[in-house]
Design a protein around this motif. Structure first.
Motif, PDB file in Angstrom:
ATOM      1  N   LYS A  92     -19.414 -65.957   9.763  1.00 20.69           N
ATOM      2  CA  LYS A  92     -19.875 -64.894   8.885  1.00 20.69           C
ATOM      3  C   LYS A  92     -18.717 -63.983   8.495  1.00 20.69           C
ATOM      4  CE  LYS A  92     -23.206 -61.088   8.555  1.00 20.69           C
ATOM      5  NZ  LYS A  92     -22.274 -60.196   7.878  1.00 20.69           N
ATOM      6  N   THR A  93     -17.939 -63.590   9.477  1.00 18.89           N
ATOM      7  CA  THR A  93     -16.809 -62.706   9.205  1.00 18.89           C
ATOM      8  C   THR A  93     -15.788 -63.372   8.297  1.00 18.89           C
ATOM      9  OG1 THR A  93     -17.131 -61.614  11.316  1.00 18.89           O
ATOM     10  CG2 THR A  93     -14.976 -61.349  10.287  1.00 18.89           C
ATOM     11  N   LEU A  94     -15.498 -64.642   8.550  1.00 13.72           N
ATOM     12  CA  LEU A  94     -14.532 -65.352   7.720  1.00 13.72           C
ATOM     13  C   LEU A  94     -15.043 -65.484   6.287  1.00 13.72           C
ATOM     14  CD1 LEU A  94     -11.808 -66.668   7.607  1.00 13.72           C
ATOM     15  CD2 LEU A  94     -12.848 -68.790   8.380  1.00 13.72           C
ATOM     16  N   ALA A  95     -16.316 -65.808   6.118  1.00 14.88           N
ATOM     17  CA  ALA A  95     -16.888 -65.892   4.767  1.00 14.88           C
ATOM     18  C   ALA A  95     -16.792 -64.546   4.061  1.00 14.88           C
ATOM     19  CB  ALA A  95     -18.333 -66.370   4.837  1.00 14.88           C
ATOM     20  N   ASP A  96     -17.065 -63.463   4.791  1.00 12.66           N
ATOM     21  CA  ASP A  96     -16.944 -62.116   4.206  1.00 12.66           C
ATOM     22  C   ASP A  96     -15.505 -61.824   3.797  1.00 12.66           C
ATOM     23  OD1 ASP A  96     -19.647 -61.731   4.646  1.00 12.66           O
ATOM     24  OD2 ASP A  96     -19.365 -60.483   6.436  1.00 12.66           O
ATOM     25  N   GLU A  97     -14.544 -62.194   4.642  1.00 13.91           N
ATOM     26  CA  GLU A  97     -13.125 -61.959   4.341  1.00 13.91           C
ATOM     27  C   GLU A  97     -12.688 -62.750   3.107  1.00 13.91           C
ATOM     28  OE1 GLU A  97     -10.794 -59.949   5.619  1.00 13.91           O
ATOM     29  OE2 GLU A  97     -12.039 -59.111   7.207  1.00 13.91           O
ATOM     30  N   VAL A  98     -13.123 -63.998   3.010  1.00 14.74           N
ATOM     31  CA  VAL A  98     -12.762 -64.827   1.852  1.00 14.74           C
ATOM     32  C   VAL A  98     -13.363 -64.232   0.581  1.00 14.74           C
ATOM     33  CG1 VAL A  98     -13.057 -67.103   0.772  1.00 14.74           C
ATOM     34  CG2 VAL A  98     -12.395 -66.936   3.181  1.00 14.74           C
ATOM     35  N   ARG A  99     -14.605 -63.781   0.655  1.00 12.00           N
ATOM     36  CA  ARG A  99     -15.241 -63.140  -0.498  1.00 12.00           C
ATOM     37  C   ARG A  99     -14.442 -61.911  -0.929  1.00 12.00           C
ATOM     38  NH1 ARG A  99     -17.899 -58.993  -0.268  1.00 12.00           N
ATOM     39  NH2 ARG A  99     -18.659 -59.213   1.848  1.00 12.00           N
ATOM     40  N   MET A 100     -13.988 -61.108   0.055  1.00 17.34           N
ATOM     41  CA  MET A 100     -13.208 -59.911  -0.261  1.00 17.34           C
ATOM     42  C   MET A 100     -11.856 -60.267  -0.893  1.00 17.34           C
ATOM     43  SD  MET A 100     -14.102 -57.147   2.745  1.00 17.34           S
ATOM     44  CE  MET A 100     -13.734 -58.176   4.139  1.00 17.34           C
ATOM     45  N   VAL A 101     -11.271 -61.409  -0.503  1.00 16.76           N
ATOM     46  CA  VAL A 101     -10.021 -61.855  -1.128  1.00 16.76           C
ATOM     47  C   VAL A 101     -10.268 -62.152  -2.604  1.00 16.76           C
ATOM     48  CG1 VAL A 101      -8.321 -63.734  -1.231  1.00 16.76           C
ATOM     49  CG2 VAL A 101      -8.955 -62.755   0.982  1.00 16.76           C
ATOM     50  N   PHE A 102     -11.335 -62.885  -2.894  1.00 14.36           N
ATOM     51  CA  PHE A 102     -11.633 -63.226  -4.286  1.00 14.36           C
ATOM     52  C   PHE A 102     -11.903 -61.972  -5.119  1.00 14.36           C
ATOM     53  CE2 PHE A 102     -11.580 -67.408  -2.787  1.00 14.36           C
ATOM     54  CZ  PHE A 102     -11.667 -68.299  -3.861  1.00 14.36           C
ATOM     55  N   GLU A 103     -12.623 -61.016  -4.542  1.00 14.81           N
ATOM     56  CA  GLU A 103     -12.888 -59.764  -5.255  1.00 14.81           C
ATOM     57  C   GLU A 103     -11.592 -58.982  -5.479  1.00 14.81           C
ATOM     58  OE1 GLU A 103     -15.816 -57.847  -2.794  1.00 14.81           O
ATOM     59  OE2 GLU A 103     -17.421 -59.181  -3.480  1.00 14.81           O
ATOM     60  N   ALA A 104     -10.730 -58.950  -4.464  1.00 13.50           N
ATOM     61  CA  ALA A 104      -9.470 -58.202  -4.568  1.00 13.50           C
ATOM     62  C   ALA A 104      -8.543 -58.823  -5.611  1.00 13.50           C
ATOM     63  CB  ALA A 104      -8.779 -58.140  -3.205  1.00 13.50           C
ATOM     64  N   VAL A 105      -8.444 -60.145  -5.620  1.00 14.87           N
ATOM     65  CA  VAL A 105      -7.541 -60.794  -6.574  1.00 14.87           C
ATOM     66  C   VAL A 105      -8.059 -60.635  -8.000  1.00 14.87           C
ATOM     67  CG1 VAL A 105      -8.379 -63.199  -6.663  1.00 14.87           C
ATOM     68  CG2 VAL A 105      -5.941 -62.741  -6.743  1.00 14.87           C
ATOM     69  N   ASP A 106      -9.374 -60.481  -8.168  1.00 13.31           N
ATOM     70  CA  ASP A 106      -9.920 -60.203  -9.501  1.00 13.31           C
ATOM     71  C   ASP A 106      -9.521 -58.803  -9.980  1.00 13.31           C
ATOM     72  OD1 ASP A 106     -11.069 -62.693  -9.699  1.00 13.31           O
ATOM     73  OD2 ASP A 106     -13.083 -62.037  -9.093  1.00 13.31           O
ATOM     74  N   GLU A 107      -9.339 -57.877  -9.036  1.00 13.58           N
ATOM     75  CA  GLU A 107      -8.891 -56.518  -9.394  1.00 13.58           C
ATOM     76  C   GLU A 107      -7.403 -56.500  -9.723  1.00 13.58           C
ATOM     77  OE1 GLU A 107      -9.976 -53.176  -6.927  1.00 13.58           O
ATOM     78  OE2 GLU A 107     -11.740 -54.279  -6.220  1.00 13.58           O
ATOM     79  N   SER A 108      -6.601 -57.065  -8.811  1.00 13.85           N
ATOM     80  CA  SER A 108      -5.158 -57.151  -9.049  1.00 13.85           C
ATOM     81  C   SER A 108      -4.561 -58.174  -8.099  1.00 13.85           C
ATOM     82  CB  SER A 108      -4.471 -55.795  -8.861  1.00 13.85           C
ATOM     83  OG  SER A 108      -4.279 -55.511  -7.494  1.00 13.85           O
ATOM     84  N   VAL A 109      -3.467 -58.763  -8.530  1.00 15.33           N
ATOM     85  CA  VAL A 109      -2.779 -59.758  -7.705  1.00 15.33           C
ATOM     86  C   VAL A 109      -2.294 -59.117  -6.413  1.00 15.33           C
ATOM     87  CG1 VAL A 109      -0.831 -61.356  -7.584  1.00 15.33           C
ATOM     88  CG2 VAL A 109      -2.122 -61.130  -9.701  1.00 15.33           C
ATOM     89  N   GLU A 110      -1.773 -57.895  -6.504  1.00 19.04           N
ATOM     90  CA  GLU A 110      -1.245 -57.221  -5.306  1.00 19.04           C
ATOM     91  C   GLU A 110      -2.354 -56.971  -4.287  1.00 19.04           C
ATOM     92  OE1 GLU A 110       1.328 -56.313  -2.655  1.00 19.04           O
ATOM     93  OE2 GLU A 110       1.917 -57.070  -4.608  1.00 19.04           O
ATOM     94  N   LYS A 111      -3.507 -56.518  -4.742  1.00 18.91           N
ATOM     95  CA  LYS A 111      -4.634 -56.308  -3.815  1.00 18.91           C
ATOM     96  C   LYS A 111      -5.065 -57.632  -3.183  1.00 18.91           C
ATOM     97  CE  LYS A 111      -6.651 -52.134  -5.772  1.00 18.91           C
ATOM     98  NZ  LYS A 111      -7.830 -51.525  -6.393  1.00 18.91           N
ATOM     99  N   GLY A 112      -5.037 -58.687  -3.968  1.00 15.84           N
ATOM    100  CA  GLY A 112      -5.364 -60.014  -3.442  1.00 15.84           C
ATOM    101  C   GLY A 112      -4.380 -60.459  -2.381  1.00 15.84           C
TER     102      GLY A 112
END
Length: 139
Positions: A92-112
């Motif tokens: 669950k935690t890993l799936a949440d972290e991966v989702r947050m990576v995808f959301e962050a990279v959609d905002e900016s490459v640096e956040k991703g």
């Protein structure tokens, strides 16, 4: 049955952020051994020895812990086994972290890059958006 219990714990609770996580300590041990032995000659051999050591140590500590817990109480051993499965899955935690990576990279490459750096051990400073997503999925 303890595998199912551990899986259910993971599905409902994920990894509690305020509790120390054994996998984090395992990662720190890997990093320390890599820093110490991943240089000079015979790097593959030293890496293989480090891997065998970590696997054997984890098995030995877990086995001793559960063996003596069972002597105290089979129910205690069951509960500790379920908690061990819970910690090892981290789905669950890993799936949440991966989702947050995808959301962050959609905002900016640096956040991703920063977000994926939380779950991978590699240098993320030069990763492209696609490489960031790939690193998250590979993890």
């Amino acid at each position: 049955m303890y595998v199912v219990s551990g899986w259910l714990l993971d599905r409902f609770f994920g990894d509690p952020a305020n509790l120390p996580h054994p996998i984090v300590y395992f990662g720190k041990a890997i990093a320390a051994l890599e820093k110490r032995f991943n240089n000079g000659k015979h790097r593959k051999f030293k890496g293989a020895l480090a891997a065998l050591f970590l696997i054997a140590a984890t098995f030995g500590i877990s086995w001793l812990f559960l063996h003596y817990a069972y002597k105290l109480s089979p129910l205690l051993s069951f509960a500790l086994s379920a908690v061990g499965v819970f910690f090892c899955l981290a789905g669950k935690t890993l799936a949440d972290e991966v989702r947050m990576v995808f959301e962050a990279v959609d905002e900016s490459v640096e956040k991703g890059r920063v977000q994926v750096g939380r779950i991978v051990g590699r240098d993320t400073s030069e990763l492209s958006p696609q490489e960031i997503r790939t690193a998250a999925l590979e993890t």
